[in-house]
Design an enzyme around this catalytic site. Structure first.
Site, mmCIF file in Angstrom:
data_model
loop_
_atom_site.group_PDB
_atom_site.id
_atom_site.type_symbol
_atom_site.label_atom_id
_atom_site.label_comp_id
_atom_site.label_asym_id
_atom_site.label_seq_id
_atom_site.Cartn_x
_atom_site.Cartn_y
_atom_site.Cartn_z
ATOM 1 N N HIS A 74 51.865 9.301 40.767
ATOM 2 C CA HIS A 74 50.460 9.547 41.121
ATOM 3 C C HIS A 74 50.141 8.679 42.338
ATOM 4 O O HIS A 74 50.057 7.459 42.225
ATOM 5 C CB HIS A 74 49.542 9.210 39.944
ATOM 6 C CG HIS A 74 49.775 10.107 38.760
ATOM 7 N ND1 HIS A 74 49.202 11.352 38.649
ATOM 8 C CD2 HIS A 74 50.547 9.952 37.664
ATOM 9 C CE1 HIS A 74 49.603 11.929 37.522
ATOM 10 N NE2 HIS A 74 50.428 11.090 36.903
ATOM 11 N N ASP B 210 55.989 8.176 36.055
ATOM 12 C CA ASP B 210 54.563 8.417 35.758
ATOM 13 C C ASP B 210 53.710 7.253 36.282
ATOM 14 O O ASP B 210 52.740 6.826 35.637
ATOM 15 C CB ASP B 210 54.313 8.660 34.271
ATOM 16 C CG ASP B 210 52.935 9.278 34.006
ATOM 17 O OD1 ASP B 210 52.215 9.583 34.982
ATOM 18 O OD2 ASP B 210 52.582 9.450 32.828
HETATM 19 O O1 DOR Z 1 48.649 7.896 31.438
HETATM 20 C C1 DOR Z 1 48.548 8.829 32.222
HETATM 21 N N1 DOR Z 1 47.910 8.694 33.398
HETATM 22 N N2 DOR Z 1 49.070 10.024 31.897
HETATM 23 C C2 DOR Z 1 48.844 11.125 32.641
HETATM 24 O O2 DOR Z 1 49.342 12.170 32.297
HETATM 25 C C3 DOR Z 1 47.993 11.056 33.843
HETATM 26 C C4 DOR Z 1 47.989 9.700 34.390
HETATM 27 C C5 DOR Z 1 46.929 9.469 35.453
HETATM 28 O O3 DOR Z 1 46.802 10.304 36.352
HETATM 29 O O4 DOR Z 1 46.286 8.416 35.408
#
Ligand code: DOR
Length: 440
Positions: free
Chosen positions: A66, A308
């Protein structure tokens, strides 16, 4: 004209290939590997990087990052996120589409790709499956595929409407792209803040049952069977999901899966102090789940490790546990944490294949899809791209959340001493990290 970078010699390490390693130096010229072998001569004027005692592999590939840009630059930017990636040994990251606006149009995908150019690692783009990630109508998959997007996901949530997902799978098959699912039944997970089990009862926090993941994963496997379209499963976290995937693979369904370092290294017991740094989605599970995930990675039921990496700034994350957003940083600690968590199950070289060859194939940037000189994930042979991760398995270091390159601080490993550290990272023949220090 740009000045040619000096020849680079990475000397004294062991080159990782196919889960083992052999003593060899690596020479890179003009961004491409020109020699691999023991005791190579150092050309005049070359830059020499010491890799004594280190494992030298192709740069790591992250399937799940992200980067938050556009829209949440207070949490991360493409520039800060790729610097964090380089510090973690990555030479490519897949930017997730839950940005603001989301990556559900060619314009936003082009913006992210443009911001990624010139960064210390390659930025790949995942597109949204549905418009606005709202789960109501399909995003323009064809338009995005024309830009080179090969992975589509509504990550952050799963596609709740099975009929829509079936249509997306059929469409994706025609386009030759892969859907990647965040398996979570929204109704089953509603209101939950951590894994539903012994610790959620003890702490008085609302739980997310394992069934929230497994019910959607089972539905999706039925849709893969029906459509014949491939699917990648993001951040798999339960032993029940592992069992479903094992059966699907035995049946020959075209599925792949990833696990995160934090789901391998931590359990729900870590939530005991209500520290929101341990809040993540899917939540940290039980020791039995963690062990099943490690075994699944070893036996090939799960293909790859993916971070992630989910930055959240302190003003958003430092809230009571049940109000804080889920997510953890991952890029800078991924290899160290994975090697440590998998000790006794997988050797460091085997861990590295799950962070190079396997994710590069799923992201469709491997040698099977690209010319050798631009391919990601190895093999590290003459003609390959000059992307290297040099990992020192003996180096111990203590994670300092303030010293990280990420704009956010939300690592669950702050203050933890890890064994094994990325020492140098080379991207397209340029050293972007030297002795664990980012060069730009
Ligand atoms: O913990 C998470 N954060 N899981 C996700 O699927 C999305 C992510 C986020 O974008 O913060």
């Amino acid at each position: 004209m740009a000045e040619a970078a000096p020849t680079l010699v990475v000397r004294g390490g062991s080159v990782v290939e196919g889960g083992t390693s052999t003593r060899a130096d690596v020479v890179i010229e003009d961004g491409v590997v020109v020699a691999v072998g023991e005791g190579l001569d150092v050309p005049a004027g070359a830059t020499v990087l010491d890799a004594g005692g280190c494992l030298v592999s192709s740069g790591l590939v992250d399937l799940h990052t992200h980067l938050r840009q556009p829209g949440h630059e207070e949490a991360e930017t493409i520039e800060s996120g790729t610097r964090a990636a380089a510090l973690g040994g990555f030479s490519a990251v897949m930017a997730m589409p839950n940005t603001d606006p989301p990556i559900d149009s060619a314009a936003v995908a082009e913006e992210v790709l443009a911001l990624g150019r010139g960064c210390p690692c390659e930025v790949l783009v995942a597109g949204a499956i549905t418009l606005g990630r709202r789960g109501e109508e399909l995003a323009p998959l064809r338009e995005l595929a024309a830009l080179g997007v090969r992975l589509f996901t509504d990550d952050g949530s799963g596609v709740q409407n099975g009929a829509l997902l079936r249509r997306a799978l059929e469409y994706a098959r025609g386009l030759g792209v892969t859907l990647a699912e965040h398996c979570e039944d929204a109704e089953l997970a509603a209101g939950g803040a951590m894994h539903d089990g012994e610790w959620s009862s003890r702490l008085g926090l609302p739980g997310i049952p394992a069934a929230a993941e497994e019910a959607m994963l089972a539905r999706d496997l039925a849709l893969v069977r029906q459509t014949g379209s491939p699917m990648h499963f993001l951040h798999v976290s339960t032993r029940g999901s592992v069992a479903l995937l094992k059966a699907a693979r035995a049946e020959g369904l075209p599925v792949t899966a990833e696990v995160t370092p934090h789901h391998l290294a931590l359990t729900h017991a870590a939530v005991c102090g209500y520290d929101p740094a341990f809040k993540v989605n899917p939540p940290l599970r039980t020791m039995e789940d963690t062990e099943a995930l490690a075994r699944a990675l070893a036996d090939g039921t799960i293909d790859a490790i993916a971070t992630d990496h989910a930055p959240h700034p302190p003003e958003a994350k430092d809230l009571p546990f049940d109000e804080a957003p889920p997510g953890m940083l991952g890029l800078e600690t991924a290899l160290s944490v994975s090697v440590q968590a998998l000790r006794g199950v997988l050797g460091a070289e085997e861990v590295i294949t799950r962070l190079t060859t396997a994710p590069a194939a799923i992201a469709r940037v491997s040698i099977a899809e690209r010319p050798a000189a631009t391919a990601q994930g190895g093999p590290l042979v003459v003609g390959a791209a000059g992307h290297l991760c040099v990992f020192d398995p003996e180096a111990a270091w203590t994670v300092d959340s303030i010293a990280q390159a990420s704009r956010s601080r939300n690592t669950p490993f702050a203050g933890t001493t890890l064994q094994g550290r990325v020492r140098h990272t080379v991207h397209a023949g340029i050293p972007v990290v030297l002795d664990a220090v980012a060069q730009r």
